[in-house]
Scaffold this active site. Structure first.
Site, PDB file in Angstrom:
ATOM      1  N   ASP A  92      53.841  -8.572 -17.471  1.00 14.27           N
ATOM      2  CA  ASP A  92      55.005  -7.736 -17.742  1.00 14.27           C
ATOM      3  C   ASP A  92      56.229  -8.648 -17.760  1.00 14.27           C
ATOM      4  O   ASP A  92      56.315  -9.591 -16.977  1.00 14.27           O
ATOM      5  CB  ASP A  92      55.109  -6.681 -16.635  1.00 14.27           C
ATOM      6  CG  ASP A  92      56.294  -5.749 -16.810  1.00 14.27           C
ATOM      7  OD1 ASP A  92      57.025  -5.896 -17.804  1.00 14.27           O
ATOM      8  OD2 ASP A  92      56.468  -4.879 -15.947  1.00 14.27           O
ATOM      9  N   ASP A 271      47.308   0.195 -17.644  1.00  9.29           N
ATOM     10  CA  ASP A 271      47.422  -0.439 -16.329  1.00  9.29           C
ATOM     11  C   ASP A 271      48.143   0.524 -15.410  1.00  9.29           C
ATOM     12  O   ASP A 271      48.907   1.381 -15.859  1.00  9.29           O
ATOM     13  CB  ASP A 271      48.215  -1.752 -16.402  1.00  9.29           C
ATOM     14  CG  ASP A 271      49.720  -1.493 -16.442  1.00  9.29           C
ATOM     15  OD1 ASP A 271      50.387  -1.683 -15.400  1.00  9.29           O
ATOM     16  OD2 ASP A 271      50.232  -1.056 -17.503  1.00  9.29           O
TER      17      ASP A 271
END
Length: 376
Positions: A92, A271
């Protein structure tokens, strides 16, 4: 990175495929365990591979940048070598932390000034710096820098934030094109669709992201408190616009029910911290519903955690024993629960893949959803 679309369900938008990276293949749909600080909490790497059967894990740019720091990660040869995980990794960009730590940051066109949650020191992330950091971390799939808006979000703010995210994407792409990976393998950039829960903004953003021509695309800004019906409506809308021949990653989602419903809408990658975070508080996900292992009803229940379970811990440990571990504050309880939940999530997407290929996905999903959401 390469993506091959294998099967499409005839009754829903569900599909299967294979993503190929320099660190191996990822069969989709897939759930990716979250290893924020370079580790999936309470789980060894060999358990991730052998028992949980994870194909890819996540790291977080914000957290790894602050600790252990880029100097340590680069000296180790990248995150794969630092944490001993030789399969694919996704990072991320830190954009979600911009949202979640909003009381400590200042967002401007150039980037974001933020205060470290560790020691209060000030730092700055720009789109360029987010790419540079992810180059050092060395993930196979890296995310464009974006702003994740909260829910609810005022329309004009959502619009301006989305368009800034698009401008930031242009800068991320430019930085990717003028730099190279540090460790001898390829890295792939995924842009992120934003737009809150506003249909016209989601359309504009999805069209902009599709036009960027990336090798995969992500859907962000959902699972931030909006009702499930909004999550599904925005996901369905965006998936109808994003290119069919590229993997679609729905960020931060979610519950087992959310995952099955969004697979049906055309999502390939998921996720969420839920399986491990909830495990540490005694919540276990099973094929028949949700267990709070701390409850007194399990005190003398010596049956397996999940009689038809997906992990060795399901048959090796009883409900009564794991409940005892939690009440005794033994770390093993959290470890067992984490392994169980992650193995269950990976079983769920693997079984979804089997059902899609067999042409039975919709009937199976419709049977599973009521059970998965029930509390035992």
């Amino acid at each position: 990175m390469d993506f091959i679309l294998s099967h499409k369900d005839t009754h829903t938008k569900a599909r299967t495929g294979v993503i190929t990276t320099d660190h191996g293949e990822i069969k989709t749909p897939i759930f990716m365990p979250v290893g924020t600080a370079g580790t999936v909490k309470a789980v060894h790497q060999h358990e991730l591979k052998e028992d949980i059967k994870a194909q890819i894990i996540l790291g977080n740019t914000y957290h790894l940048y602050l600790r252990p720091g880029l100097e340590v990660i680069e000296a180790a040869g990248g995150l794969h070598k630092f944490n001993g995980w030789d399969k694919p990794i996704l990072t991320d960009s830190g954009g979600y932390q911009v949202y979640s730590l909003s009381n400590t940051n200042k967002i401007e066109e150039e980037g974001v000034n933020f205060r470290s949650h560790i020691d209060g020191s000030m730092h700055f992330f720009s789109p360029e710096k987010a790419i540079d950091i992810q180059r050092v971390i060395g993930a196979d799939i890296i995310m464009a820098f974006d702003e994740c808006t909260p829910f609810p979000c005022e329309y004009n703010y959502a619009k301006e934030s989305m368009r800034m995210t698009h401008r930031w994407l242009d800068r991320c792409i430019k930085r990717m094109n003028e730099t190279e990976g540090l460790y001898g393998y390829n890295q792939t950039l995924f842009p992120i669709v934003q737009g809150s829960t506003y249909k016209d903004l989601r359309i504009e953003s999805a069209e902009t992201i599709a036009a960027a021509g990336a090798e995969g695309n992500a859907i962000g800004g959902l699972s931030v408190g909006e009702p499930d019906e909004d999550l599904y409506a925005m996901t369905e809308l965006v998936c109808s616009i994003l290119p069919e021949d590229k993997p679609r990653y729905l960020m931060g989602v979610g519950t087992p029910v959310n995952i099955l419903e969004c697979i049906a809408l055309g999502v390939d990658m998921f996720d969420c911290v839920m399986p491990t975070r909830n495990a540490r508080h005694g919540m276990l996900f099973t094929k028949n519903g949700i267990i709070n292992i701390k409850n007194a009803k399990w005190k003398k229940d010596f049956s397996p955690l999940d009689p038809d379970g997906t992990s060795y811990v399901d048959s090796f440990y009883s409900k009564a024993y794991v409940r005892h571990l939690f009440h005794s504050k033994e770390a093993l309880g959290m470890q067992i629960a984490s392994i169980h939940n992650l193995a269950f999530y990976l079983w769920l997407v693997d079984e979804a893949r089997n059902q899609i290929e067999n042409g039975t996905f919709r009937a199976w999903k419709d049977e599973m959803v009521p059970k998965l959401g029930s509390k035992l």
